[in-house]
Write a protein that holds these residues in place. Structure first.
Motif, PDB file in Angstrom:
ATOM      1  N   VAL A  15      15.968  72.483  20.476  1.00 15.79           N
ATOM      2  CA  VAL A  15      17.001  71.502  20.783  1.00 15.79           C
ATOM      3  C   VAL A  15      18.310  72.237  21.004  1.00 15.79           C
ATOM      4  O   VAL A  15      18.711  73.076  20.193  1.00 15.79           O
ATOM      5  N   THR A  54      10.457  59.893  23.469  1.00 14.26           N
ATOM      6  CA  THR A  54      11.650  59.086  23.746  1.00 14.26           C
ATOM      7  C   THR A  54      11.817  57.973  22.718  1.00 14.26           C
ATOM      8  O   THR A  54      12.934  57.687  22.296  1.00 14.26           O
ATOM      9  N   SER A  78      17.587  58.897  24.448  1.00  9.58           N
ATOM     10  CA  SER A  78      16.870  59.820  25.329  1.00  9.58           C
ATOM     11  C   SER A  78      17.242  59.532  26.778  1.00  9.58           C
ATOM     12  O   SER A  78      17.521  58.400  27.136  1.00  9.58           O
ATOM     13  N   SER A  79      17.245  60.590  27.563  1.00 11.88           N
ATOM     14  CA  SER A  79      17.583  60.402  28.986  1.00 11.88           C
ATOM     15  C   SER A  79      16.751  61.342  29.842  1.00 11.88           C
ATOM     16  O   SER A  79      16.133  62.250  29.377  1.00 11.88           O
ATOM     17  N   GLY A 129      22.424  69.419  25.574  1.00 15.95           N
ATOM     18  CA  GLY A 129      22.110  68.023  25.290  1.00 15.95           C
ATOM     19  C   GLY A 129      20.673  67.676  25.607  1.00 15.95           C
ATOM     20  O   GLY A 129      20.383  66.621  26.171  1.00 15.95           O
ATOM     21  N   GLN A 130      19.775  68.589  25.225  1.00 17.10           N
ATOM     22  CA  GLN A 130      18.380  68.331  25.535  1.00 17.10           C
ATOM     23  C   GLN A 130      17.449  68.940  24.500  1.00 17.10           C
ATOM     24  O   GLN A 130      17.831  69.836  23.755  1.00 17.10           O
ATOM     25  N   ALA A 159      11.352  68.851  29.099  1.00 15.21           N
ATOM     26  CA  ALA A 159      12.739  68.784  28.619  1.00 15.21           C
ATOM     27  C   ALA A 159      13.183  67.328  28.697  1.00 15.21           C
ATOM     28  O   ALA A 159      13.014  66.678  29.722  1.00 15.21           O
ATOM     29  N   ILE A 160      13.712  66.830  27.582  1.00 13.76           N
ATOM     30  CA  ILE A 160      14.214  65.462  27.516  1.00 13.76           C
ATOM     31  C   ILE A 160      15.676  65.511  27.107  1.00 13.76           C
ATOM     32  O   ILE A 160      16.032  66.191  26.140  1.00 13.76           O
ATOM     33  N   GLY A 161      16.517  64.811  27.834  1.00  6.02           N
ATOM     34  CA  GLY A 161      17.923  64.731  27.478  1.00  6.02           C
ATOM     35  C   GLY A 161      18.110  63.936  26.199  1.00  6.02           C
ATOM     36  O   GLY A 161      17.406  62.953  25.967  1.00  6.02           O
ATOM     37  N   VAL A 162      19.040  64.391  25.364  1.00  3.63           N
ATOM     38  CA  VAL A 162      19.343  63.692  24.116  1.00  3.63           C
ATOM     39  C   VAL A 162      20.849  63.447  24.075  1.00  3.63           C
ATOM     40  O   VAL A 162      21.643  64.381  23.978  1.00  3.63           O
ATOM     41  N   ARG A 207      13.575  70.659  24.365  1.00  9.57           N
ATOM     42  CA  ARG A 207      12.396  71.177  25.068  1.00  9.57           C
ATOM     43  C   ARG A 207      11.238  71.103  24.089  1.00  9.57           C
ATOM     44  O   ARG A 207      11.313  71.659  23.001  1.00  9.57           O
TER      45      ARG A 207
END
Length: 68
Positions: free
Chosen positions: A35, A57, A67-68, A40-41, A5-8, A43
């Motif tokens: 998404v 990212t 990306s966060s 706000g992420q 999982a990457i924050g967007v 997967r």
């Protein structure tokens, strides 16, 4: 397959979600993308032999999101 999982940051609507989804799905080695605007992420299920977190990212950042 691995899943991450990457924050967007910067998504404001379903059009943003669709853009991020399509972008990530187009990367080599990506099997599945989910998404979430509310979370706000993104997967991402992917083959680590073909793709990396750095690939994801970089693509998100280059598309104008963060990306966060």
């Amino acid at each position: 397959m691995e899943t991450i999982a990457i924050g967007v940051v910067g998504m404001h609507c379903q059009s943003c979600v669709k853009s991020v989804s399509m972008l990530l799905e187009s990367l080599p080695g990506v099997a599945r993308v989910e998404v979430s605007l509310d979370a706000g992420q993104a997967r991402i299920s992917y083959d680590p032999k073909l793709a990396s977190i750095a690939d994801f990212t970089a693509a998100i950042d280059e598309a104008g999101f963060e990306s966060s």
